[in-house]
Motif scaffolding. Sequence first.
Motif, mmCIF file in Angstrom:
data_model
loop_
_atom_site.group_PDB
_atom_site.id
_atom_site.type_symbol
_atom_site.label_atom_id
_atom_site.label_comp_id
_atom_site.label_asym_id
_atom_site.label_seq_id
_atom_site.Cartn_x
_atom_site.Cartn_y
_atom_site.Cartn_z
ATOM 1 N N ALA A 1 48.295 -26.022 -13.606
ATOM 2 C CA ALA A 1 48.742 -24.483 -14.326
ATOM 3 C C ALA A 1 47.538 -24.163 -15.050
ATOM 4 O O ALA A 1 47.384 -22.916 -15.317
ATOM 5 C CB ALA A 1 49.892 -24.967 -15.321
ATOM 6 N N VAL B 1 46.234 -17.741 -17.602
ATOM 7 C CA VAL B 1 46.800 -18.585 -18.640
ATOM 8 C C VAL B 1 45.702 -19.020 -19.713
ATOM 9 O O VAL B 1 44.407 -19.393 -19.522
ATOM 10 C CB VAL B 1 47.154 -20.229 -17.648
ATOM 11 C CG1 VAL B 1 47.553 -20.858 -18.736
ATOM 12 C CG2 VAL B 1 48.189 -19.681 -16.723
ATOM 13 N N ASP C 1 59.313 -28.372 -15.545
ATOM 14 C CA ASP C 1 59.092 -26.988 -16.468
ATOM 15 C C ASP C 1 57.946 -27.052 -17.139
ATOM 16 O O ASP C 1 57.077 -28.019 -17.842
ATOM 17 C CB ASP C 1 60.172 -27.454 -17.726
ATOM 18 C CG ASP C 1 61.728 -27.317 -17.277
ATOM 19 O OD1 ASP C 1 61.881 -26.458 -16.927
ATOM 20 O OD2 ASP C 1 62.404 -28.214 -17.140
ATOM 21 N N VAL C 2 57.083 -25.823 -17.125
ATOM 22 C CA VAL C 2 55.807 -25.561 -17.412
ATOM 23 C C VAL C 2 55.739 -24.658 -18.490
ATOM 24 O O VAL C 2 56.331 -23.238 -18.166
ATOM 25 C CB VAL C 2 54.986 -25.307 -16.288
ATOM 26 C CG1 VAL C 2 53.510 -24.983 -16.661
ATOM 27 C CG2 VAL C 2 54.789 -26.142 -15.143
ATOM 28 N N ASP C 3 55.357 -24.946 -19.713
ATOM 29 C CA ASP C 3 55.466 -23.992 -20.679
ATOM 30 C C ASP C 3 53.845 -23.465 -21.041
ATOM 31 O O ASP C 3 52.987 -24.191 -21.309
ATOM 32 C CB ASP C 3 55.848 -24.623 -22.089
ATOM 33 C CG ASP C 3 57.191 -24.848 -22.082
ATOM 34 O OD1 ASP C 3 57.863 -24.416 -20.912
ATOM 35 O OD2 ASP C 3 57.718 -26.092 -22.489
ATOM 36 N N ALA D 1 53.263 -16.088 -13.216
ATOM 37 C CA ALA D 1 54.124 -17.218 -13.082
ATOM 38 C C ALA D 1 54.302 -17.826 -11.640
ATOM 39 O O ALA D 1 54.306 -18.838 -11.428
ATOM 40 C CB ALA D 1 55.617 -16.699 -13.778
ATOM 41 N N ILE E 1 51.278 -19.962 -10.907
ATOM 42 C CA ILE E 1 51.616 -21.326 -11.377
ATOM 43 C C ILE E 1 52.615 -22.038 -10.454
ATOM 44 O O ILE E 1 52.372 -23.349 -10.343
ATOM 45 C CB ILE E 1 52.202 -21.281 -12.939
ATOM 46 C CG1 ILE E 1 51.159 -20.795 -13.794
ATOM 47 C CG2 ILE E 1 52.607 -22.577 -13.362
ATOM 48 C CD1 ILE E 1 51.566 -20.123 -15.327
ATOM 49 N N GLN E 2 53.576 -21.397 -10.186
ATOM 50 C CA GLN E 2 54.569 -22.152 -9.385
ATOM 51 C C GLN E 2 54.111 -22.738 -8.105
ATOM 52 O O GLN E 2 54.192 -23.799 -7.515
ATOM 53 C CB GLN E 2 55.763 -21.245 -8.959
ATOM 54 C CG GLN E 2 56.762 -20.976 -10.118
ATOM 55 C CD GLN E 2 57.798 -20.094 -10.100
ATOM 56 O OE1 GLN E 2 57.466 -18.900 -9.457
ATOM 57 N NE2 GLN E 2 58.775 -20.226 -10.551
ATOM 58 N N ASN F 1 59.904 -24.507 -13.039
ATOM 59 C CA ASN F 1 60.262 -23.258 -14.001
ATOM 60 C C ASN F 1 59.179 -23.149 -15.064
ATOM 61 O O ASN F 1 58.683 -24.057 -15.669
ATOM 62 C CB ASN F 1 61.472 -23.737 -14.801
ATOM 63 C CG ASN F 1 62.539 -24.297 -13.731
ATOM 64 O OD1 ASN F 1 63.035 -23.446 -12.989
ATOM 65 N ND2 ASN F 1 63.274 -25.202 -13.867
ATOM 66 N N VAL F 2 58.856 -22.032 -14.907
ATOM 67 C CA VAL F 2 57.743 -21.500 -15.665
ATOM 68 C C VAL F 2 58.292 -20.683 -17.118
ATOM 69 O O VAL F 2 58.903 -19.736 -17.057
ATOM 70 C CB VAL F 2 56.709 -20.461 -15.224
ATOM 71 C CG1 VAL F 2 55.604 -19.906 -16.054
ATOM 72 C CG2 VAL F 2 56.221 -21.137 -13.970
ATOM 73 N N HIS F 3 57.785 -21.115 -18.234
ATOM 74 C CA HIS F 3 58.245 -20.532 -19.601
ATOM 75 C C HIS F 3 57.094 -20.036 -20.275
ATOM 76 O O HIS F 3 56.250 -20.818 -20.597
ATOM 77 C CB HIS F 3 59.085 -21.795 -20.289
ATOM 78 C CG HIS F 3 60.275 -22.466 -19.663
ATOM 79 N ND1 HIS F 3 61.367 -21.842 -19.703
ATOM 80 C CD2 HIS F 3 60.029 -23.603 -18.903
ATOM 81 C CE1 HIS F 3 62.166 -22.800 -18.827
ATOM 82 N NE2 HIS F 3 61.531 -23.951 -18.614
#
Length: 145
Positions: free
Chosen positions: A34, A40, A76-78, A91, A94-95, A114-116
């Motif tokens: 990510a 990013v 879950d990626v923040d 996003a 990243i996924q 899930n990208v936050h």
Amino acid sequence: MAEESKIVLSSEDKSLGTIQISPRVLEIIAGIAASEIDGVSKMYGSFANSVSELLGRSDRRRGVKLSSNDEKLSLDVDVYVEYGVSVPKVAAMIQDKVKQQITLMTDLKVKEVNVHIKGIVTSKEDQQVDPNDLFGEHLNDEAGE
């Protein structure tokens, strides 16, 4: 602290034994994948992560949380993104990258990523204050006055 559950990788030849991988390793893979995406700015982390970074200890799984059931992974990626980028495109990248890297490196199936987006980071502007003239006393001297 409770013992981490290991994820057993499937192998065709079981005569040599089993292959187990720690969930921490999968979080590290996802975190690196990510953070390599253009747009990013940085990964989101807790206060403890920030203190560790100040002390020189980098946590590559920062901003990633893994859950698994029925041999399918959910992550879950923040992240913080840079100002001006297309959030949906970043996003989606990243996924794709996280899913690709985990599948490539472990042969595990990723159910969802899930990208936050935790925030937007603006670029640093050029310094407007001259460190040799903090109060602007010599500003008129340069203008020839």
